[in-house]
Design a protein around this motif. Sequence first.
Motif, short mmCIF file in Angstrom:
data_model
loop_
_atom_site.label_atom_id
_atom_site.label_comp_id
_atom_site.label_asym_id
_atom_site.label_seq_id
_atom_site.Cartn_x
_atom_site.Cartn_y
_atom_site.Cartn_z
N GLY A 80 0.92 -1.01 0.06
CA GLY A 80 -0.03 0.23 0.04
C GLY A 80 0.89 1.15 0.04
N ASP A 105 0.95 3.97 -3.13
CA ASP A 105 0.46 5.36 -2.73
C ASP A 105 1.54 6.36 -3.51
N ALA A 139 1.22 9.19 -6.32
CA ALA A 139 1.57 10.37 -6.08
C ALA A 139 2.64 11.10 -7.13
#
Length: 395
Positions: free
Chosen positions: A42, A46, A50
């Motif tokens: 995770g 992420d 981004a």
Amino acid sequence: MPDTTPAPRRRPLWRLFIMPALLVVAAAAWSAFWFYAASEVGVRADAWAAQEAKSGRVYACAKREVAGFPFRFEVRCDDASVALVSQTADAKALFTARLGEIMVIAQIYQPKLLIAEFKAPATLADRGQPPSMKVNWTSGRSSVSGLPDIPQRASIVFENPSIDRINGPVQTPLARAGQAQLHGRFAEGSAQDNPVIETVLQISGGSVQEVHPLLAAPFDVDVQTRLSGLKDFKPKPWPERFRELQAAGGRVEVVRSRVQQGDLVSVAAGTLSLNAQGRIDGELQMTVAGIEKVIPALGIEKMLEEGVPQATLDRVAPGVKSQDLNNLFGALDRAIPGLGKVVKQNANTGVAAGINALGKEAELEGKKARAFPLRFVDGAVFLGPLKVGQIPPLF
């Protein structure tokens, strides 16, 4: 006689528990490793999202789950979406794609190979608008070899893909194919240092509606290209990447291109590049067998009978005026009644003869063919002196 046989030595019981204990410790350590790695999935996802968002590609998951214990990782993304911002020459354009589910799988013993499966259907929409297109398939899968941020090769394959245009409750077929696949790899360099990328696009049983009658009949495509001139492969908006490519003198070499539609077979090879205005320049050497069978489908005769709009003439024969053609056919009819109509009805034959005069005789896969150049000049596409298309700027 007394029994002098010595009593058997009793082995310590604790030795019996060594192997089970080691297995328990190993299982506990493996479990701890798996759950720690699962939590890092995770975090890495992420961080990657981004980074992509800074380049105008915004990825999102309504719900994300990690499973697959003990020997692989399965990352499931429900209600997935990607919004593309500033990916075209129109910097204000926003495009959003949504699909129900993406499943990414990685084996513990092969962590550098990621396999993704896509669940149909997907919808496409412009900024603030309801979905305008629906994409479906029976099977969709991709694979990436290498680290997620430094891939070495990638492939994506769709079985029975279809695209429909959506207008309220009405869906109109736009494109179909039996199979579509795209493969890419780094041929030279690396993702961080002057990469040279090779790609192969293959489409079998493809057809496209609402563009031209020629494309409505099934066709097969096989195209291999080689892209050079990139500084790196870091995430960035496509217009920015195209500017870098142009400034570095980059180019796309069409190593091999083959298109077949019934008896029509076309092969091409050549090099394309971008000029300072972001438009395509270059030339492809084409060899086509069966081109005479395409001419009737172009509808030249019908176009002449109904009158040629000036906008059409500007596309296919720049500098020729529609009024000049009408005056010509009228003069022929006045001189010899019916001559203008005969000329119109034989327009396709004349155009075919003109195209045959563009190049030279050749042979392709045992068939008679013509060889001629397909030129790209400031985004305009020319078949000999005929302008057959216009490509918008890429930045």
